[in-house]
Design an enzyme around this catalytic site. Structure first.
Site, PDB file in Angstrom:
ATOM      1  N   GLU A 184       0.850  -1.186   0.000  1.00  0.00           N
ATOM      2  CA  GLU A 184       0.000   0.000   0.000  1.00  0.00           C
ATOM      3  C   GLU A 184       0.889   1.240   0.000  1.00  0.00           C
ATOM      4  O   GLU A 184       1.959   1.248   0.622  1.00  0.00           O
ATOM      5  CB  GLU A 184      -0.866  -0.029   1.261  1.00  0.00           C
ATOM      6  N   LYS A 221      -1.232   0.671  18.090  1.00  0.00           N
ATOM      7  CA  LYS A 221      -1.825   1.879  18.654  1.00  0.00           C
ATOM      8  C   LYS A 221      -1.485   1.985  20.138  1.00  0.00           C
ATOM      9  O   LYS A 221      -1.614   1.014  20.877  1.00  0.00           O
ATOM     10  CB  LYS A 221      -3.339   1.849  18.451  1.00  0.00           C
TER      11      LYS A 221
END
Length: 307
Positions: A184, A221
């Protein structure tokens, strides 16, 4: 377990041998060892043994949590085949959205902006190099199935590609049972923002606004906050509507998270993936909205309607 207990529902836990003293085993009304003779991860991925225990304990439904088999359509199908409710999206939805490449295709069809990316990479490295060059460096290498930063690598140039693909495939196979990876486009100055969605089995789908999760370490995260302080109302509305457009397109039910990257320079946001399950950070949304998402998932399985 707490949600079920507060709803008057009895719980059954499974545990690998190494977790025989873990707290969850003793918090449940009943607990059973899974995957005898297997290492912990393999034990919790043992679909047939989980179903055996579920039938033995006469359970009505299984909540898959946020790891292991939570995004596995074969597990959801095994539950259904044995008369057990799977507390999550249908296997068809999981196949579409649990696979990041298929999810991208669904987003494109729904008119949601997506990040430039390749199809699943072939095992031929020269063919992979051509696909990478077509998107353009720098790139992010990702596992098609699963999340949690497993299999993710930054690829700065073609020289980085062969060794990183090999490592990422091994990581993905070990964590998710599938070694499929893709590339990506990497946005260097990116904000990571995600939208919590919730759907019932009667065609209703709502969003519970967004969470900012830009503070990360090793693609994991670290800090979640809601609402995202950098969004104006127009962008927030557009972002949340994009999440709903994708969810409606695939007839999404239960809880899920639609993740986007936002270019900090241009303000443009791009869809990157869907987590068709609860996440550890769903509690941030619960604090902001006052909605118990796990209870909501259970009520959806009971046939409740989102008002």
């Amino acid at each position: 377990m707490r949600a079920a207990n507060e709803m008057g529902i009895k719980t059954v836990a499974i545990y690998a041998n190494e977790d025989r003293f873990a707290l969850h085993r003793f918090k449940a009304d009943e607990s059973y060892r899974v995957g005898a003779g297997k290492k912990p991860i393999a034990a919790y991925l043992d679909i047939s043994d989980i179903i055996r225990i579920a039938k033995q304990a006469k359970v009505d439904a299984i909540h898959p949590g946020y790891g292991f088999l939570s995004e596995n359509p074969e597990f959801a199908e095994a539950c259904s085949a044995n008369g057990i409710l799977f507390i999550g999206p249908t296997p068809e939805v999981m196949r579409t959205l649990g696979n990041k490449v298929a999810a991208r295709n669904a987003a494109v069809a729904a008119g949601v902006p997506v990040m430039p990316a390749t199809a699943p990479l072939p095992h031929d490295i020269e063919a992979s190099k051509k696909l990478a060059a077509a998107v353009g460096y720098p790139l992010m290498l990702k596992a098609s199935w699963g999340g949690g930063g497993r299999g993710m690598r930054v690829i700065e140039s073609e020289a980085d590609l062969p060794s990183n693909i090999e490592i990422a495939r091994r990581e993905a196979a070990a964590a998710f049972g599938n070694d499929e990876v893709y590339l990506e486009k990497l946005v260097r100055r990116a904000r990571h923002v995600e939208v919590q969605i919730l759907g019932d089995r009667h065609g209703n789908l709502v969003h519970l606004f967004e969470r900012d999760c830009s503070v990360q370490r090793r693609n994991q995260k670290v800090v979640e906050r809601a609402p995202a302080p950098y969004l104006d109302e127009a962008t927030r509305a557009s972002l949340c509507e994009s999440a709903l457009k994708l969810g409606r397109a695939v007839n999404y039910t239960h809880a899920g998270t639609v993740e986007f990257l936002m270019d900090a320079d241009s303000g443009q946001f791009y869809f990157i993936e869907v987590n068709p399950r609860i996440q550890v950070e769903h509690t941030v949304t619960e604090q902001v909205t006052g909605i118990d998402i796990v209870k909501a998932q259970i009520r959806v399985c009971q046939g409740a309607t989102i008002g």
